[in-house]
Enzyme design. Structure first.
Site, short mmCIF file in Angstrom:
data_model
loop_
_atom_site.label_atom_id
_atom_site.label_comp_id
_atom_site.label_asym_id
_atom_site.label_seq_id
_atom_site.Cartn_x
_atom_site.Cartn_y
_atom_site.Cartn_z
N ASP A 85 45.98 51.20 50.68
CA ASP A 85 45.42 50.96 49.36
C ASP A 85 44.44 52.08 48.99
O ASP A 85 44.30 53.06 49.73
CB ASP A 85 44.76 49.58 49.34
CG ASP A 85 44.60 49.01 47.94
OD1 ASP A 85 45.33 49.46 47.03
OD2 ASP A 85 43.78 48.10 47.76
N HIS A 86 43.75 51.92 47.88
CA HIS A 86 42.85 52.92 47.29
C HIS A 86 42.36 54.01 48.25
O HIS A 86 41.59 53.73 49.16
CB HIS A 86 41.61 52.23 46.74
CG HIS A 86 41.87 51.38 45.55
ND1 HIS A 86 41.94 51.88 44.28
CD2 HIS A 86 42.08 50.05 45.45
CE1 HIS A 86 42.19 50.89 43.43
NE2 HIS A 86 42.27 49.77 44.11
N GLU A 137 47.06 55.83 40.04
CA GLU A 137 46.31 54.94 39.15
C GLU A 137 45.83 55.71 37.94
O GLU A 137 45.30 56.82 38.05
CB GLU A 137 45.12 54.31 39.87
CG GLU A 137 44.32 53.37 38.97
CD GLU A 137 43.24 52.59 39.71
OE1 GLU A 137 42.23 52.25 39.06
OE2 GLU A 137 43.39 52.34 40.92
N SER A 212 43.27 38.42 42.42
CA SER A 212 42.52 37.20 42.74
C SER A 212 41.89 36.63 41.47
O SER A 212 41.16 37.32 40.76
CB SER A 212 41.40 37.50 43.75
OG SER A 212 41.93 37.92 44.98
N THR A 234 40.43 39.63 47.50
CA THR A 234 39.23 38.81 47.52
C THR A 234 39.51 37.36 47.91
O THR A 234 38.85 36.80 48.80
CB THR A 234 38.52 38.85 46.15
OG1 THR A 234 38.18 40.21 45.84
CG2 THR A 234 37.26 38.01 46.15
#
Length: 284
Positions: A85-86, A137, A212, A234
């Site tokens: 991820d990120h 992104e 979430s 989350t």
């Protein structure tokens, strides 16, 4: 079944007009629960590692995490994907690919458009040589606690999305249409019309972050407009914490020095209960 390419899983999702859930995981309990429920429901799943969890929180070794997910994937027939991820660190991204991550996120969203293109394109060129896929992104996806109204100027536009995808060659695109990271102060309302226009403009599969707390009806609208992957962290981490807390409370007066050994099964059970409900939104 061995790990499947994330792009392949997203194509399956697109064919079913749905999205695959992508879960932030920090250890074996979260990974095993996710893979087992995916198998139960015959629903693909993507397992994600967030670099800061590995670097700052020391949750797992990068190569070890990748190997763990691969081992669990080989036990089931349902498609399982692995994704970093990120990440805005080129060196870390390349290291993750070499450590076994076949899908990575090049997050240049904090840069100007031109710098984001430059960074993302560089990652794409290297990743594709190494056989990996890249998520980019575009737009501003902030923290849920900040609220969303002030962020509309940072939403992804169809024109920018088309230019970004064309110039970078990314495999899937995270868009900013009203979601945010963390726990929402109030349920968000996604800009579905904007999402529809982006989907009409680009052929690249779309990704929604901040899953979430988004109402299911909002997610279903997003899935109908090209979102094929939605990230969730989350809520899943909160479920984990509450399960540990419950187990500790249940055994507070237990003097057995081995009482810890019962916790993995209990925690995994609670995680699976949560996922059985959450994965219903992915209609494969």
């Amino acid at each position: 079944m061995a790990l499947k390419k994330v792009g392949e899983i997203l194509r399956l999702a697109d064919a079913s007009h749905t999205a695959v859930i992508a879960l932030i995981c920090i250890d074996y309990h979260m990974v095993r629960a996710a893979v087992e429920v995916a198998e139960e429901r015959n629903t693909p799943v993507i397992i994600m590692l967030l670099p800061e969890h590995q670097q700052e929180n020391k949750v797992a070794g990068r190569a070890g995490f990748a190997a763990m997910v691969k081992e669990e994937a080989e036990k089931v027939e349902v498609p399982v994907g692995l994704h970093l991820d990120h990440c805005s660190d080129y060196g870390y991204i390349v290291g993750a690919i070499k450590d076994g991550f076949p899908s990575v996120m090049a997050d240049g969203s904090m840069y100007s458009f031109d710098e984001n293109v430059k960074f993302s394109k560089k990652v794409v060129e290297t990743a594709h040589i190494l056989g990996a896929e890249v998520e980019g992104e575009l737009g501003y996806i902030g923290l849920a606690e900040e609220g969303a109204e002030h962020e509309k100027d940072g939403y992804t536009t169809p024109e920018a999305a088309a230019k970004f995808c064309g110039e970078t060659g990314i495999d899937y695109l995270t868009v900013a249409v009203g979601s945010a990271h963390g726990e929402y102060v109030k349920p968000p309302k996604l800009d579905v019309e904007r999402l529809r226009e982006i989907n009409r403009t680009v052929d690249t599969p779309l990704v929604l972050h901040g899953g979430s707390g988004i109402p299911h009806e909002e997610l279903e609208k997003a899935f109908s407009q090209g979102v094929n992957k939605f990230n969730l962290g989350t809520d899943y981490l909160d479920c984990y914490y509450k399960a540990v807390e419950q187990y500790v409370d249940m055994h507070r007066d237990d003097r057995n020095p081995l009482r810890m050994l019962g916790m993995p099964e209990y925690v995994q059970g609670k995680l699976k209960e949560y996922l059985r409900e959450k994965m219903k939104i992915s209609k494969f």
